[in-house]
Design an enzyme around this catalytic site. Structure first.
Site, PDB file in Angstrom:
ATOM      1  N   ARG A 252     -70.420 -51.762  20.640  1.00 21.12           N
ATOM      2  CA  ARG A 252     -68.965 -51.713  20.768  1.00 21.12           C
ATOM      3  C   ARG A 252     -68.597 -50.474  21.572  1.00 21.12           C
ATOM      4  NH1 ARG A 252     -69.336 -56.173  19.611  1.00 21.12           N
ATOM      5  NH2 ARG A 252     -68.292 -57.405  17.978  1.00 21.12           N
ATOM      6  N   GLU A 280     -61.317 -52.219  26.195  1.00 20.65           N
ATOM      7  CA  GLU A 280     -62.015 -53.356  26.770  1.00 20.65           C
ATOM      8  C   GLU A 280     -61.014 -54.450  27.148  1.00 20.65           C
ATOM      9  OE1 GLU A 280     -66.146 -55.674  25.852  1.00 20.65           O
ATOM     10  OE2 GLU A 280     -64.765 -55.449  24.166  1.00 20.65           O
ATOM     11  N   HIS A 299     -68.961 -58.499  28.657  1.00 20.00           N
ATOM     12  CA  HIS A 299     -69.313 -58.898  27.285  1.00 20.00           C
ATOM     13  C   HIS A 299     -70.154 -60.178  27.310  1.00 20.00           C
ATOM     14  CE1 HIS A 299     -67.680 -57.708  23.126  1.00 20.00           C
ATOM     15  NE2 HIS A 299     -68.833 -58.313  22.946  1.00 20.00           N
TER      16      HIS A 299
END
Length: 341
Positions: A252, A280, A299
């Site tokens: 993360r 993000e 991602h």
């Protein structure tokens, strides 16, 4: 063998065939009556007659097979699902899904996080080996000169004796260490829950976070996103990393101090491969987008395309175990949420 009633609960019906191929659905139907209606958040919000549509499905369901975008299982939803015995999550973390009301009801929870860990570990392995060869920088230099002579890397590394620092012996971290076993690399591990003997069993040497940063050519982050891990890779740790070392983050973005990492990358001292960022995505004008030595991916380390079928297969296997009255293979317990993703 208990005959169950099951339903899919995901963000959109199109996700169901991506997760569950025909063979998986056939296995599921052999142990459960499967509702035709897919329980999307929008459909559940619309409610309707208690005996029809999504509300009617909820009233009869024993097992929910959930995926990304599934509705949060709060008290209001659970009151509409009096028979619910288990939630089998065909995705990773169950944290966006579970609530105290779910645990209080005694509903069992399972996750396909173990299946989702595999592609993340494979992405990490590929990235580590490419970083050791400094492939991205070599490609940039080659493209600039467009011939075999006239370009060079000032500080070539190579993968013979590369030191890889793994931050977190999570499911993914452990798979990364297993995948690194055949290669001529030294593996360091920082995880406060794993002692020296445990690290040796994983093929690694247990060290402090600062010592890991100081000694590693590649640092790869696999710790959970917890209050205690917020920006655990900060300016002090980045400053300890050797020149031309690479930071890989597939966990993360919040675990890394983005501003501090940006300064190190823009200086040319460190490299970064980031499948996650904080925020993000990064703002469109953020300097890391175009910085030499930085690679940002959207991602994609987790399950994509045909890899999604692993999640569905694992989830169906859990329903089969439930129908047989056997222990679940991937059950999530409330006490685990404080130390897992």
């Amino acid at each position: 063998m208990t005959r169950l009633r099951a339903a899919f609960a995901v963000r959109h019906p199109d996700l169901v065939p991506e997760l569950f191929d025909d063979a998986a659905v056939a296995r599921l139907r052999s142990v459960a009556d499967v509702a035709e209606a897919v329980l999307t958040p929008d459909a559940l919000d619309r409610g309707g007659d208690p005996g029809q549509g999504p509300a009617g499905v909820l009233a009869d369901v024993d097992v929910l097979l959930t995926g990304w975008g599934a509705p949060r299982l709060d008290d209001a939803l659970l009151r509409r699902a009096p028979r619910l015995r288990a939630v089998v999550h065909a995705a990773g973390s169950v944290k966006p899904l579970v609530t105290p009301a779910l645990w209080a009801r005694g509903v069992r929870v399972s996750s396909a996080a173990a299946a989702n860990a595999r592609p993340v570990a494979e992405y990490t392995l590929a990235t580590v080996l490419l970083a050791g060869k400094r492939v991205l920088e070599a490609a940039d230099a080659f493209a600039a000169h467009r011939r075999f002579d006239g370009w060079s890397l000032p500080d070539p590394l190579g993968n013979h004796g590369l030191t890889v620092g793994v931050v977190g012996a999570s499911r993914i971290g452990r798979q990364v260490m297993r995948l690194l076993t055949p290669f001529d690399v030294d593996v360091l591990l920082h995880d406060p829950w794993v002692d020296a003997d445990g690290a040796r069993a994983l093929g690694a040497t247990a060290v402090s976070l600062d010592d890991l940063a100081r000694a590693s050519d590649v640092v790869t982050v696999h710790a959970p996103d917890l209050p205690e891990t917020y920006r655990m890779i900060g300016a002090p740790q980045l400053a300890l990393m050797p020149d031309v070392a690479t930071l890989v983050n597939t966990a993360r973005g919040r675990l890394v101090d983005t501003a501090a990492l940006t300064r190190e990358v823009l200086s040319g001292r460190l490299r970064a491969v980031l499948d996650v960022t904080d925020p993000e995505p990064l703002p469109g004008d953020h300097p890391l987008w175009d910085a030499p030595g930085a690679l940002l991916t959207p991602h994609v380390a987790g399950s994509l395309g045909n890899e999604l079928r692993r999640l569905g297969d694992l989830a169906v296997g859990e329903v089969e175990l439930l129908a047989a009255g056997a222990p679940l293979g991937h059950e999530v317990l409330p006490g685990q949420l404080g130390t897992t993703a």
